[in-house]
Design a protein around this motif. Sequence first.
Motif, PDB file in Angstrom:
ATOM      1  N   ALA A 176       0.838  -1.082  -0.011  1.00 26.92           N
ATOM      2  CA  ALA A 176       0.027   0.057  -0.073  1.00 26.92           C
ATOM      3  C   ALA A 176       0.807   1.281  -0.101  1.00 26.92           C
ATOM      4  N   LEU A 177       0.427   2.397  -0.398  1.00 29.21           N
ATOM      5  CA  LEU A 177       0.757   3.780  -0.433  1.00 29.21           C
ATOM      6  C   LEU A 177       0.203   4.132   1.064  1.00 29.21           C
ATOM      7  N   THR A 178       1.183   4.747   1.804  1.00 34.20           N
ATOM      8  CA  THR A 178       0.742   5.209   3.294  1.00 34.20           C
ATOM      9  C   THR A 178       0.566   6.704   3.212  1.00 34.20           C
ATOM     10  N   ILE A 179      -0.569   7.198   3.110  1.00 36.56           N
ATOM     11  CA  ILE A 179      -1.167   8.703   2.873  1.00 36.56           C
ATOM     12  C   ILE A 179      -1.581   9.445   4.171  1.00 36.56           C
ATOM     13  N   THR A 180      -1.444  10.698   4.419  1.00 35.89           N
ATOM     14  CA  THR A 180      -2.321  11.160   5.312  1.00 35.89           C
ATOM     15  C   THR A 180      -3.565  11.800   4.904  1.00 35.89           C
ATOM     16  N   VAL A 181      -4.541  12.206   5.700  1.00 36.73           N
ATOM     17  CA  VAL A 181      -5.552  12.793   5.060  1.00 36.73           C
ATOM     18  C   VAL A 181      -5.360  14.292   4.703  1.00 36.73           C
ATOM     19  N   ALA A 182      -4.282  15.049   5.243  1.00 36.10           N
ATOM     20  CA  ALA A 182      -3.874  16.227   4.763  1.00 36.10           C
ATOM     21  C   ALA A 182      -3.287  16.223   3.185  1.00 36.10           C
ATOM     22  N   GLU A 183      -2.510  15.005   3.171  1.00 34.77           N
ATOM     23  CA  GLU A 183      -1.672  14.793   1.971  1.00 34.77           C
ATOM     24  C   GLU A 183      -2.881  14.299   0.767  1.00 34.77           C
ATOM     25  N   MET A 184      -3.587  13.792   1.240  1.00 36.37           N
ATOM     26  CA  MET A 184      -4.715  13.380   0.264  1.00 36.37           C
ATOM     27  C   MET A 184      -5.773  14.605  -0.199  1.00 36.37           C
ATOM     28  N   ALA A 185      -5.881  15.612   0.633  1.00 34.74           N
ATOM     29  CA  ALA A 185      -6.563  16.809   0.170  1.00 34.74           C
ATOM     30  C   ALA A 185      -5.622  17.699  -0.458  1.00 34.74           C
ATOM     31  N   SER A 186      -4.470  17.767  -0.207  1.00 34.06           N
ATOM     32  CA  SER A 186      -3.505  18.458  -0.988  1.00 34.06           C
ATOM     33  C   SER A 186      -3.388  18.088  -2.405  1.00 34.06           C
ATOM     34  N   SER A 187      -3.363  16.552  -2.662  1.00 34.54           N
ATOM     35  CA  SER A 187      -3.074  16.174  -3.812  1.00 34.54           C
ATOM     36  C   SER A 187      -4.394  16.407  -4.801  1.00 34.54           C
ATOM     37  N   ALA A 188      -5.499  16.364  -4.138  1.00 41.15           N
ATOM     38  CA  ALA A 188      -6.825  16.689  -4.713  1.00 41.15           C
ATOM     39  C   ALA A 188      -6.711  18.103  -5.388  1.00 41.15           C
ATOM     40  N   ALA A 189      -6.137  19.101  -4.693  1.00 47.65           N
ATOM     41  CA  ALA A 189      -6.118  20.349  -4.904  1.00 47.65           C
ATOM     42  C   ALA A 189      -5.355  20.661  -6.256  1.00 47.65           C
ATOM     43  N   ARG A 190      -4.015  19.780  -6.029  1.00 48.78           N
ATOM     44  CA  ARG A 190      -3.282  20.009  -7.283  1.00 48.78           C
ATOM     45  C   ARG A 190      -3.774  19.341  -8.382  1.00 48.78           C
ATOM     46  N   ALA A 191      -4.900  18.556  -8.323  1.00 55.22           N
ATOM     47  CA  ALA A 191      -5.334  17.912  -9.527  1.00 55.22           C
ATOM     48  C   ALA A 191      -6.427  18.800 -10.150  1.00 55.22           C
ATOM     49  N   GLY A 192      -6.810  19.998  -9.393  1.00 53.79           N
ATOM     50  CA  GLY A 192      -7.863  20.853  -9.851  1.00 53.79           C
ATOM     51  C   GLY A 192      -9.253  20.779  -9.136  1.00 53.79           C
ATOM     52  N   ALA A 193      -9.115  20.173  -7.786  1.00 56.77           N
ATOM     53  CA  ALA A 193     -10.361  19.957  -7.322  1.00 56.77           C
ATOM     54  C   ALA A 193     -10.797  21.367  -6.925  1.00 56.77           C
ATOM     55  N   THR A 194     -12.208  21.380  -7.077  1.00 56.91           N
ATOM     56  CA  THR A 194     -12.989  22.746  -6.650  1.00 56.91           C
ATOM     57  C   THR A 194     -13.495  22.633  -5.433  1.00 56.91           C
ATOM     58  N   GLY A 195     -14.032  21.316  -4.845  1.00 55.84           N
ATOM     59  CA  GLY A 195     -14.537  21.468  -3.485  1.00 55.84           C
ATOM     60  C   GLY A 195     -13.450  21.331  -2.406  1.00 55.84           C
ATOM     61  N   ARG A 196     -13.890  21.855  -1.395  1.00 54.69           N
ATOM     62  CA  ARG A 196     -12.856  22.154  -0.088  1.00 54.69           C
ATOM     63  C   ARG A 196     -13.034  21.159   0.791  1.00 54.69           C
ATOM     64  N   VAL A 197     -12.015  20.814   1.586  1.00 57.17           N
ATOM     65  CA  VAL A 197     -12.047  19.492   2.543  1.00 57.17           C
ATOM     66  C   VAL A 197     -11.782  20.170   3.887  1.00 57.17           C
ATOM     67  N   THR A 198     -12.704  20.149   4.814  1.00 57.80           N
ATOM     68  CA  THR A 198     -12.646  20.433   6.182  1.00 57.80           C
ATOM     69  C   THR A 198     -12.536  19.276   7.171  1.00 57.80           C
ATOM     70  N   ILE A 199     -11.938  19.468   8.156  1.00 53.38           N
ATOM     71  CA  ILE A 199     -11.723  18.356   9.035  1.00 53.38           C
ATOM     72  C   ILE A 199     -12.672  18.363  10.365  1.00 53.38           C
ATOM     73  N   GLN A 200     -13.575  17.411  10.269  1.00 55.36           N
ATOM     74  CA  GLN A 200     -14.504  17.153  11.548  1.00 55.36           C
ATOM     75  C   GLN A 200     -14.467  15.738  11.959  1.00 55.36           C
ATOM     76  N   PRO A 201     -13.548  15.297  12.946  1.00 49.66           N
ATOM     77  CA  PRO A 201     -13.232  14.109  13.214  1.00 49.66           C
ATOM     78  C   PRO A 201     -14.620  13.466  13.967  1.00 49.66           C
ATOM     79  N   ASP A 202     -14.678  12.336  13.659  1.00 47.44           N
ATOM     80  CA  ASP A 202     -15.768  11.655  14.218  1.00 47.44           C
ATOM     81  C   ASP A 202     -15.071  10.406  14.962  1.00 47.44           C
TER      82      ASP A 202
END
Length: 320
Positions: free
Chosen positions: A251-277
């Motif tokens: 597996a590739l080990t990735i953090t939640v923050a890194e996932m969101a950053s990668s999506a932004a680099r790919a042109g994502a227009t939606g926002r990611v906020t952190i609301q831990p459950d």
Amino acid sequence: MRVIITGAAGFLGRRLVHALVEKGAIVGPSGRAEPITELVLTDIGPVSPPTVPEGCTVSAIQGDLSDPAILAKVTEHPFDSVFHLASQLTFHAEADPDAAWAVNVAPLQALIAAAKGCPRIVFASSIAVFGGTLPTEVADDLAPLPMTTYGTHKAVNELILADASRHGRIDGRSLRLPIVLIRPGVAQPVVSDKVAAIAREPLEGRDFAAPLSAQTEVPVTSAGSVVAGLIALHDADPSRLPPKRALNLPALTITVAEMASSAARAGATGRVTIQPDADMQAVVDGWPSHFTSRYAAGLGIASDANFDAVIADYLAHRDL
């Protein structure tokens, strides 16, 4: 080569069918690459047969593999290879373990019973075979201790395949999958899809509240890496397989923050906020953050280079 694919209409099944049609040949009983002359595609949902080249035929069988009549139809003629992806997932398996056994385990037993000439059977197993208090890194040889019915059924199937292979009835191989991303569609109420949504929802222009802390590490892989791994495992020489005939897909080990950053680099227009459950955080914290294999590289099976590659794989195939 007559090749059966169960779960052929699913997320991974569609990708595998496409890859096999494109490849055109896989290793046969001779030990050499042989043309695929027939694809038998089965799923509980509608199956859309792909366009295949001249010399290859496709048959689609829609139905529940717990139905003996469907199984009899699937195994009516001799087969050379099986990619067994069909499975009832965790939520349903926990609710009705007996019904899940009829879907998750009994069909594999029927495939083995129908086998002639030692066909290759490649089984999509899961990280769910592991449970309890896990080390940070989980490798191939850690003893399975599943904590769900779904994981138990995957572990049982691994043993069934290894034993039938020992008897020379089949040539079985199991590939344990980490969290597979990115499943297309709308968000689903399962933990793995909540992880997928951290990238998928912003990429589709939708905001998403991630239920995990930003530094939570998750072991993931792309659908493309899974499909490549399944085919590579199928084609591997039996002498190179691990003793249990089961291995982890690294597996590739990735953090939640890194996932969101990668999506932004790919042109994502939606926002990611952190609301831990708290409940979901506890589930993911119980997963191993590093899922590794000492056999995979030698068989040509690898993890994704980075999360940008996972996103690129999703964007290239989300309409498949």
